[in-house]
Design an enzyme around this catalytic site. Structure first.
Site, PDB file in Angstrom:
ATOM      1  N   GLN A 142       0.804  -1.214   0.000  1.00 53.16           N
ATOM      2  CA  GLN A 142       0.000   0.000   0.000  1.00 53.16           C
ATOM      3  C   GLN A 142       0.842   1.272   0.000  1.00 53.16           C
ATOM      4  O   GLN A 142       0.337   2.359  -0.299  1.00 53.16           O
ATOM      5  CB  GLN A 142      -0.926   0.024   1.220  1.00 53.16           C
ATOM      6  CG  GLN A 142      -0.208   0.189   2.552  1.00 53.16           C
ATOM      7  CD  GLN A 142      -1.124   0.054   3.743  1.00 53.16           C
ATOM      8  OE1 GLN A 142      -1.611  -1.039   4.034  1.00 53.16           O
ATOM      9  NE2 GLN A 142      -1.360   1.153   4.438  1.00 53.16           N
ATOM     10  N   CYS A 148      -5.217   0.667   3.577  1.00 53.25           N
ATOM     11  CA  CYS A 148      -5.304  -0.758   3.917  1.00 53.25           C
ATOM     12  C   CYS A 148      -6.708  -1.316   3.746  1.00 53.25           C
ATOM     13  O   CYS A 148      -6.893  -2.474   3.365  1.00 53.25           O
ATOM     14  CB  CYS A 148      -4.832  -0.968   5.345  1.00 53.25           C
ATOM     15  SG  CYS A 148      -5.740   0.037   6.556  1.00 53.25           S
ATOM     16  N   HIS A 285      -6.045  -0.524  11.353  1.00 58.47           N
ATOM     17  CA  HIS A 285      -5.495  -1.203  10.180  1.00 58.47           C
ATOM     18  C   HIS A 285      -6.404  -2.357   9.773  1.00 58.47           C
ATOM     19  O   HIS A 285      -6.878  -3.111  10.627  1.00 58.47           O
ATOM     20  CB  HIS A 285      -4.093  -1.724  10.503  1.00 58.47           C
ATOM     21  CG  HIS A 285      -3.339  -2.252   9.321  1.00 58.47           C
ATOM     22  ND1 HIS A 285      -3.155  -1.537   8.154  1.00 58.47           N
ATOM     23  CD2 HIS A 285      -2.720  -3.447   9.131  1.00 58.47           C
ATOM     24  CE1 HIS A 285      -2.445  -2.267   7.306  1.00 58.47           C
ATOM     25  NE2 HIS A 285      -2.177  -3.417   7.862  1.00 58.47           N
ATOM     26  N   ASN A 302      -1.114  -9.327   5.028  1.00 57.85           N
ATOM     27  CA  ASN A 302      -0.980  -7.880   5.179  1.00 57.85           C
ATOM     28  C   ASN A 302      -0.756  -7.233   3.812  1.00 57.85           C
ATOM     29  O   ASN A 302      -0.671  -7.913   2.785  1.00 57.85           O
ATOM     30  CB  ASN A 302       0.175  -7.564   6.132  1.00 57.85           C
ATOM     31  CG  ASN A 302       0.043  -6.197   6.785  1.00 57.85           C
ATOM     32  OD1 ASN A 302      -0.829  -5.405   6.430  1.00 57.85           O
ATOM     33  ND2 ASN A 302       0.906  -5.914   7.737  1.00 57.85           N
TER      34      ASN A 302
END
Length: 333
Positions: A142, A148, A285, A302
């Protein structure tokens, strides 16, 4: 070049008690990450931050009681405050989203009661990892943008599309960043933060296109999509109840979009992460839960590149570590 840098910085080293070993580590790291700073003052400041982070890493990894290790990565010249401001979602945005998200998160829930109950009645697998089924796309990055939420939503749709249609396609996070905006009726704010549920609502009406057609550029731009037939459209989704068993049940059906406190995730390398302040959870997040192991630890995808963590993934300690059970979303059709 390394020798010259050491000579130039030698007075600073003596003043700050910085070893040649630390300077060599910094030069190697800055070369790997292609660091370029505005001026010498900023460079010196970044070096001091790096040295402080390096010391914390050494102290943490030398403690045999820790269940996870940390290391140098792309965030190693950032302070905690800068990491929060540049990478994580803005807290005021998240707080605003959490207040108004419940109704939207249960959109279509009346149509999904049977699916939800069926998922709960499953005999849970001892462990599950959707990478083994080929349902997880490659790890993305990102960048310095709190987007996110768009990566979590896109990954959720990518995985369910695979489960449903047996095709693994990368969807466009940039389309979500540019188009899931207040002007279109959604409370999401580009690099400042947003919510996966609004992405699903948007995609169900407009469709989400592929990454190659609408590439990610790490900033918010004008929405470049028209019409209502732009690709994959999720039909139904549910909010997963806030218990470990419910999340496990959901993960036996498909991956799940989750929101967590990633304040201390910056330098994670490997192992079972349990480094959140459980008495002060701040959801900031969004990631994708893709499974759990035999000990109940969660497996997380992630969006900080494959250089972070375990090739871009993390193992998060069982139960509600880092608030992972707080706000979970699953596509059901």
């Amino acid at each position: 070049m390394i020798l010259l840098s050491i000579i130039v910085l030698m007075p600073l080293c003596f003043a700050q008690d910085i070893s040649i070993e630390k300077l060599l580590a910094y030069n190697k790291w800055s070369s790997q990450h292609q660091r370029v700073y505005l001026n010498e003052d900023e460079k010196l400041f970044r070096q001091m931050v790096f040295f402080e982070n390096l010391q914390k890493i050494k102290e943490h990894n030398s403690n045999p009681n820790n269940t996870y290790s940390i290391h140098l990565n792309q965030f190693s010249d950032m302070t905690k405050q800068e990491f929060a401001e540049k990478i994580l979602m803005k807290q005021n945005i998240v707080d605003h989203l959490m207040k108004g998200i419940s109704q939207e998160a249960t959109h279509n829930d009346t149509n999904n009661k049977e699916t939800q109950l069926n998922s709960k009645s499953l005999i849970l697998a001892d462990s599950i990892d959707w990478r083994e089924q080929g349902a997880i796309t490659t790890v993305k990055n990102q960048g310095n943008c709190g987007s996110c939420w768009s990566f979590s939503a896109a990954a959720l749709m990518e995985s369910f599309n695979f489960i449903q249609n047996n095709t693994l396609v990368d969807f466009s996070e940039q389309q979500l960043v540019d188009c899931v905006i207040p002007a279109n009726g959604y409370y999401s704010y580009g690099c400042s933060g947003g919510a996966a549920v609004y992405c699903l609502d948007y995609a169900s009406k407009v469709g989400i296109t592929t990454l190659d057609k609408y590439p990610y550029v790490r900033i918010q731009k004008n929405c470049n999509v028209t019409g209502t037939n732009n690709g994959y459209k999720p039909k139904q989704w549910i909010k997963v109840p806030n218990t470990s068993n419910d999340l496990k049940s959901a993960l036996n059906f498909s991956p799940v979009s989750v929101v967590v406190d990633a304040t201390n995730w910056d330098n994670y390398e490997s192992g079972i992460f349990n480094g959140c302040d459980q008495s002060n959870i701040s959801l900031n997040h969004a990631v994708l839960a893709i499974g759990y192991d035999q000990q109940g630890n969660w497996i997380i995808k992630n969006s900080w590149s494959h250089y972070w963590g375990e090739n871009g993934f993390m193992r998060l300690a069982a139960n509600n570590t880092c608030g992972i059970l707080s706000n979970n979303l699953q596509i059901t059709a």
